[in-house]
Scaffold this motif. Structure first.
Motif, PDB file in Angstrom:
ATOM      1  N   VAL A 178      -8.164  -1.572  -1.527  1.00 46.21           N
ATOM      2  CA  VAL A 178      -6.955  -2.014  -2.215  1.00 46.21           C
ATOM      3  C   VAL A 178      -7.305  -3.055  -3.286  1.00 46.21           C
ATOM      4  CG1 VAL A 178      -4.833  -3.349  -1.872  1.00 46.21           C
ATOM      5  CG2 VAL A 178      -5.388  -1.482  -0.324  1.00 46.21           C
ATOM      6  N   ALA A 179      -8.160  -4.007  -2.928  1.00 49.45           N
ATOM      7  CA  ALA A 179      -8.555  -5.049  -3.874  1.00 49.45           C
ATOM      8  C   ALA A 179      -9.310  -4.456  -5.064  1.00 49.45           C
ATOM      9  CB  ALA A 179      -9.416  -6.103  -3.175  1.00 49.45           C
ATOM     10  N   PRO A 191     -16.541 -10.266  -3.752  1.00 48.10           N
ATOM     11  CA  PRO A 191     -15.860  -9.236  -4.547  1.00 48.10           C
ATOM     12  C   PRO A 191     -16.734  -8.042  -4.908  1.00 48.10           C
ATOM     13  CG  PRO A 191     -15.870 -11.363  -5.700  1.00 48.10           C
ATOM     14  CD  PRO A 191     -16.612 -11.533  -4.421  1.00 48.10           C
ATOM     15  N   THR A 192     -18.038  -8.153  -4.777  1.00 45.66           N
ATOM     16  CA  THR A 192     -18.918  -7.043  -5.140  1.00 45.66           C
ATOM     17  C   THR A 192     -19.257  -6.143  -3.957  1.00 45.66           C
ATOM     18  OG1 THR A 192     -20.889  -8.392  -4.769  1.00 45.66           O
ATOM     19  CG2 THR A 192     -19.952  -8.402  -6.993  1.00 45.66           C
ATOM     20  N   SER A 193     -18.884  -6.531  -2.757  1.00 46.23           N
ATOM     21  CA  SER A 193     -19.225  -5.769  -1.562  1.00 46.23           C
ATOM     22  C   SER A 193     -18.111  -4.783  -1.205  1.00 46.23           C
ATOM     23  CB  SER A 193     -19.438  -6.728  -0.381  1.00 46.23           C
ATOM     24  OG  SER A 193     -19.563  -6.013   0.821  1.00 46.23           O
ATOM     25  N   PRO A 194     -18.468  -3.591  -0.706  1.00 48.76           N
ATOM     26  CA  PRO A 194     -17.436  -2.646  -0.283  1.00 48.76           C
ATOM     27  C   PRO A 194     -16.679  -3.125   0.964  1.00 48.76           C
ATOM     28  CG  PRO A 194     -19.628  -1.696   0.008  1.00 48.76           C
ATOM     29  CD  PRO A 194     -19.810  -3.033  -0.628  1.00 48.76           C
ATOM     30  N   ASN A 195     -17.210  -4.103   1.662  1.00 50.98           N
ATOM     31  CA  ASN A 195     -16.535  -4.698   2.816  1.00 50.98           C
ATOM     32  C   ASN A 195     -16.435  -6.211   2.642  1.00 50.98           C
ATOM     33  OD1 ASN A 195     -16.099  -2.294   4.314  1.00 50.98           O
ATOM     34  ND2 ASN A 195     -18.257  -2.294   4.842  1.00 50.98           N
ATOM     35  N   GLY A 196     -16.104  -6.639   1.443  1.00 48.86           N
ATOM     36  CA  GLY A 196     -16.088  -8.060   1.122  1.00 48.86           C
ATOM     37  C   GLY A 196     -14.756  -8.747   1.320  1.00 48.86           C
ATOM     38  N   VAL A 197     -13.883  -8.161   2.135  1.00 54.18           N
ATOM     39  CA  VAL A 197     -12.568  -8.757   2.407  1.00 54.18           C
ATOM     40  C   VAL A 197     -12.434  -8.930   3.916  1.00 54.18           C
ATOM     41  CG1 VAL A 197     -10.086  -8.441   2.176  1.00 54.18           C
ATOM     42  CG2 VAL A 197     -11.589  -7.649   0.374  1.00 54.18           C
ATOM     43  N   ARG A 198     -11.928 -10.080   4.338  1.00 56.47           N
ATOM     44  CA  ARG A 198     -11.761 -10.365   5.763  1.00 56.47           C
ATOM     45  C   ARG A 198     -10.311 -10.742   6.061  1.00 56.47           C
ATOM     46  NH1 ARG A 198     -15.754  -8.050   6.009  1.00 56.47           N
ATOM     47  NH2 ARG A 198     -17.842  -8.799   6.317  1.00 56.47           N
ATOM     48  N   THR A 225       0.812  -1.217   0.000  1.00 56.99           N
ATOM     49  CA  THR A 225       0.000   0.000   0.000  1.00 56.99           C
ATOM     50  C   THR A 225       0.843   1.263   0.000  1.00 56.99           C
ATOM     51  OG1 THR A 225      -0.190  -0.038   2.406  1.00 56.99           O
ATOM     52  CG2 THR A 225      -1.944  -1.111   1.138  1.00 56.99           C
ATOM     53  N   TYR A 226       2.158   1.131   0.020  1.00 60.95           N
ATOM     54  CA  TYR A 226       3.011   2.313  -0.068  1.00 60.95           C
ATOM     55  C   TYR A 226       3.154   2.789  -1.512  1.00 60.95           C
ATOM     56  CZ  TYR A 226       6.487   5.652   1.433  1.00 60.95           C
ATOM     57  OH  TYR A 226       7.144   6.818   1.703  1.00 60.95           O
ATOM     58  N   GLU A 227       2.704   1.977  -2.474  1.00 64.07           N
ATOM     59  CA  GLU A 227       2.726   2.405  -3.879  1.00 64.07           C
ATOM     60  C   GLU A 227       1.800   3.598  -4.064  1.00 64.07           C
ATOM     61  OE1 GLU A 227       1.956  -0.628  -6.785  1.00 64.07           O
ATOM     62  OE2 GLU A 227       3.039  -2.120  -5.609  1.00 64.07           O
ATOM     63  N   ASP A 228       2.099   4.424  -5.049  1.00 61.28           N
ATOM     64  CA  ASP A 228       1.320   5.640  -5.289  1.00 61.28           C
ATOM     65  C   ASP A 228      -0.167   5.386  -5.481  1.00 61.28           C
ATOM     66  OD1 ASP A 228       3.524   7.272  -5.043  1.00 61.28           O
ATOM     67  OD2 ASP A 228       3.959   7.277  -7.188  1.00 61.28           O
ATOM     68  N   ARG A 229      -0.500   4.318  -6.180  1.00 58.57           N
ATOM     69  CA  ARG A 229      -1.921   4.081  -6.471  1.00 58.57           C
ATOM     70  C   ARG A 229      -2.730   3.685  -5.245  1.00 58.57           C
ATOM     71  NH1 ARG A 229      -1.571  -1.457 -10.037  1.00 58.57           N
ATOM     72  NH2 ARG A 229       0.069  -2.419  -8.817  1.00 58.57           N
ATOM     73  N   TYR A 230      -2.092   3.241  -4.166  1.00 61.59           N
ATOM     74  CA  TYR A 230      -2.810   2.832  -2.954  1.00 61.59           C
ATOM     75  C   TYR A 230      -2.597   3.783  -1.772  1.00 61.59           C
ATOM     76  CZ  TYR A 230      -2.638  -1.658  -5.437  1.00 61.59           C
ATOM     77  OH  TYR A 230      -2.734  -2.641  -6.373  1.00 61.59           O
ATOM     78  N   ARG A 231      -1.500   4.499  -1.769  1.00 59.71           N
ATOM     79  CA  ARG A 231      -1.054   5.236  -0.588  1.00 59.71           C
ATOM     80  C   ARG A 231      -2.079   6.214  -0.034  1.00 59.71           C
ATOM     81  NH1 ARG A 231       4.126   8.480  -1.619  1.00 59.71           N
ATOM     82  NH2 ARG A 231       4.542   6.517  -2.659  1.00 59.71           N
TER      83      ARG A 231
END
Length: 122
Positions: A64-65, A102-109, A34-40
């Motif tokens: 990020v995903a 993958p379609t949910s804004p909170n779909g990662v655990r 996440t230190y990359e420009d596109r995620y930071r």
């Protein structure tokens, strides 16, 4: 003569096995830094670390995903449900995340027990 032939064959199969093992390991886990420009500067990522609440880490990993999918060549098939990836948070801490929806804004655990705190800077 047979010894040389055996040794040559053993060397060949050693390198084949090493190549296969390396290939399997390299494909095994996606790491997103996440230190990359596109995620930071993503709003849910900027101050996130493994000590943050699980809901905050899930929201950040979901952002990020989503960015990763949007910028990949195959956005609809990258990071499908059930897949995992490792995220490196801005402070250097890491953890493994699992895609639930993958379609949910909170779909990662977060995967329990996969959190590793950042090493102290010297």
């Amino acid at each position: 003569m047979n010894y040389r032939r055996f040794l040559h064959g053993a060397k060949f199969w050693f390198w084949v096995a090493l190549f296969v093992a390396y290939s399997a390991g390299a494909v095994g886990l996606l790491m997103i830094d996440t230190y990359e420009d596109r995620y930071r500067l993503l709003s849910k990522v900027e101050l996130t670390k493994v000590q943050s609440q699980p809901e905050v880490r899930s929201a950040g990993a979901s952002q990020v995903a989503a960015v990763y999918r949007a910028q990949s060549g195959l956005p609809f098939s990258s990071l499908p449900a059930g897949s995992t990836f490792q995220v490196v948070w801005p402070d250097g801490s890491t953890e493994t995340m699992m895609i639930v929806d993958p379609t949910s804004p909170n779909g990662v655990r977060p995967v329990p027990g996969s959190q590793m705190a950042a090493e102290p800077r010297r």
